[in-house]
Design a protein around this motif. Structure first.
Motif, PDB file in Angstrom:
ATOM      1  N   PRO A 190     -16.853 -37.904   3.343  1.00  0.00           N
ATOM      2  CA  PRO A 190     -18.171 -37.353   2.992  1.00  0.00           C
ATOM      3  C   PRO A 190     -19.001 -36.961   4.201  1.00  0.00           C
ATOM      4  O   PRO A 190     -20.036 -36.315   4.050  1.00  0.00           O
ATOM      5  CB  PRO A 190     -18.833 -38.504   2.223  1.00  0.00           C
ATOM      6  N   ARG A 367     -24.464 -31.134   1.148  1.00  0.00           N
ATOM      7  CA  ARG A 367     -23.155 -30.992   1.779  1.00  0.00           C
ATOM      8  C   ARG A 367     -22.899 -29.542   2.166  1.00  0.00           C
ATOM      9  O   ARG A 367     -22.378 -29.260   3.254  1.00  0.00           O
ATOM     10  CB  ARG A 367     -22.064 -31.491   0.836  1.00  0.00           C
ATOM     11  N   LYS A 370     -24.821 -28.712   5.248  1.00  0.00           N
ATOM     12  CA  LYS A 370     -24.250 -29.352   6.433  1.00  0.00           C
ATOM     13  C   LYS A 370     -23.069 -28.553   6.965  1.00  0.00           C
ATOM     14  O   LYS A 370     -22.955 -28.286   8.162  1.00  0.00           O
ATOM     15  CB  LYS A 370     -23.805 -30.776   6.096  1.00  0.00           C
TER      16      LYS A 370
END
Length: 441
Positions: A190, A367, A370
């Motif tokens: 993750p 996510r 990122k």
């Protein structure tokens, strides 16, 4: 050519999952229910997902007894090496990590002395919580009978089930180990593209017993009758042999050539081009023996011209960029003979474009942002807008980075030689090699 290969060439067998594609429909067949022995319905879908290649998803439902069953099977090729994932599960968030577990993978929790052997369960695409739920369901299945026939054993299993449930709720820390000789299992990171401090990935060479379990027939070793002068001939020729495309399984050709890298050593370059899907791959294997010392190369990128430096990354070399808190494991990209820019592009493609958690229902806004930000930083590095260091760490000593000032020292490049640790030798398979002390017969 097999039926799968023929359909792969036409692109009609394995489909990408796409909610907007109406042509992607499961195959529905009538089949026998093994619970009530009446007819139920099985749905089959052949599709492709990143990191797991081609898969077959099947789902069975019975309208008479309401029994259902789902499973996943790998339809792709077995990887060249096996893989071991070791995860330290410490938080509730770790329980939600996505896991691809093939049917050839074994699962262990050392703290409980608990193991699910290989081939005892069908492959699954789930989470760690799902794996624990599946284990609990399997243990609870025969508990009513055990309580009647053997109450003491039933009591011990009940205590064990209680501990598994506590692990599932995140009340205890534990270690999850997935060992897959086929190399087709996967645990989510993750924190990608940053390194996951709780997750370690180790690739290894399969044993003869593991190859036999996977149905791989080993080639018998033959005595090398090639005359010594033929090696000189091979250096001037490109050898061609038949293979299958790693993406679509269609027949393809692989070209192989011996190349001498200046100020370094001789390497073997292999390139595969697929006329069916257009996929192109290249791989580099080091020539000669493993070096006595490991090599760590640190390059300070100060000018856009650094992008054109030749670079050889062996399959045992890891790559890190400290300024981005990024580290790439040794087996992630395989062996490559490219440039610094080419390596950075491959890293961006692996982390951003080919990442399964950047598409579909798995992606979240945080996510996605990122990964997008990471890709932008890689672009800035390639444009010379970021001052960073790139580190190639190869325990086998078979990696190389061009010194543009050769034969003089490169002021922006640092090369360190170091003694390998026991763990390094274990990863390279050197601890099991015995080359001395043989008695003559």
């Amino acid at each position: 050519m097999s039926v799968i290969e023929e359909e792969s060439v036409r692109g009609g067998l394995f489909k990408d999952i796409n909610a907007e594609d109406e042509d992607v429909q499961p195959t529905v067949i009538e089949s026998l229910c093994m619970n009530c022995y009446k007819n139920g319905t099985t749905r089959l879908m052949l599709t492709k997902i990143p990191f797991f290649k081609e898969i077959i998803i099947s789902s069975f439902t019975c309208p008479h007894c309401n029994w259902n069953n789902t499973e996943i099977q790998s339809a792709g090729r077995i990887q060249e090496q096996g893989v071991i994932y070791t995860l330290q599960v410490k938080t509730k968030e770790d329980i939600n990590r996505e896991v691809v577990k093939s049917d050839s993978a074994s699962t262990r929790i050392p703290e409980l002395d608990f193991e699910i052997p290989a081939f005892s369960q069908k492959g699954s695409l789930s989470t760690i919580e799902g794996l624990l739920d599946r284990a609990v369901a399997g243990l609870e299945q025969d508990q009513p009978i055990r309580k009647t026939t053997d109450p003491s054993v039933a009591g011990k299993i009940e205590e064990f089930i209680h501990r598994l449930k506590k692990l599932k709720e995140g009340e205890e820390e534990f270690t999850l180990i997935i060992d897959d000789p086929s190399g087709n299992s996967f645990i989510e990171n993750p924190f990608a593209p940053q390194k996951d401090k709780c997750l370690s990935v180790t690739n290894y060479k399969r044993t003869s017993e593991q190859n036999a379990a996977l149905g791989i027939e080993e080639e018998e070793e033959q005595e090398d009758e090639t005359p010594s002068n033929d090696l000189d001939t091979m250096r001037n020729e490109v050898l061609v042999f038949n293979t299958s495309c790693p993406e679509c399984n269609a027949p393809a050709n692989t070209n192989m050539k011996l190349v001498q890298i200046p100020h370094f050593k001789e390497v073997i370059i292999m390139a595969t081009n697929c006329d069916s899907c257009g996929n192109r791959t290249n791989e580099v294997k080091p020539g000669g023996a493993t070096e006595e010392l490991g090599t760590r190369i640190t390059l300070h990128l100060t000018d856009p011209s650094d992008m054109s430096r030749d670079l050889l990354k062996s399959e045992t070399c890891s790559v890190s960029i400290p300024e981005l808190e990024f580290e790439l494991g040794m087996a992630a990209l395989g062996g490559k003979f490219t440039t610094v820019e080419g390596l950075l592009k491959d890293i961006k493609d692996l982390i951003v474009s080919k990442n399964p958690f950047m598409c579909g229902d798995s992606v979240t806004a945080d996510r996605a942002n990122k990964f997008k930000l990471f890709g932008q930083k890689i672009d800035k590095i390639m444009a010379g807008e970021m001052d960073v260091h790139i580190i190639l760490d190869d325990p086998a000593g078979n990696s190389y980075l061009q010194n543009i000032y050769a034969p003089d020292p490169d002021p922006e490049m640092k090369i360190e030689k170091y003694t390998r640790t026991f763990e390094h030798n274990e990863d390279l398979g050197l601890n099991d090699m015995k080359t001395e002390g043989y008695a003559e017969t």
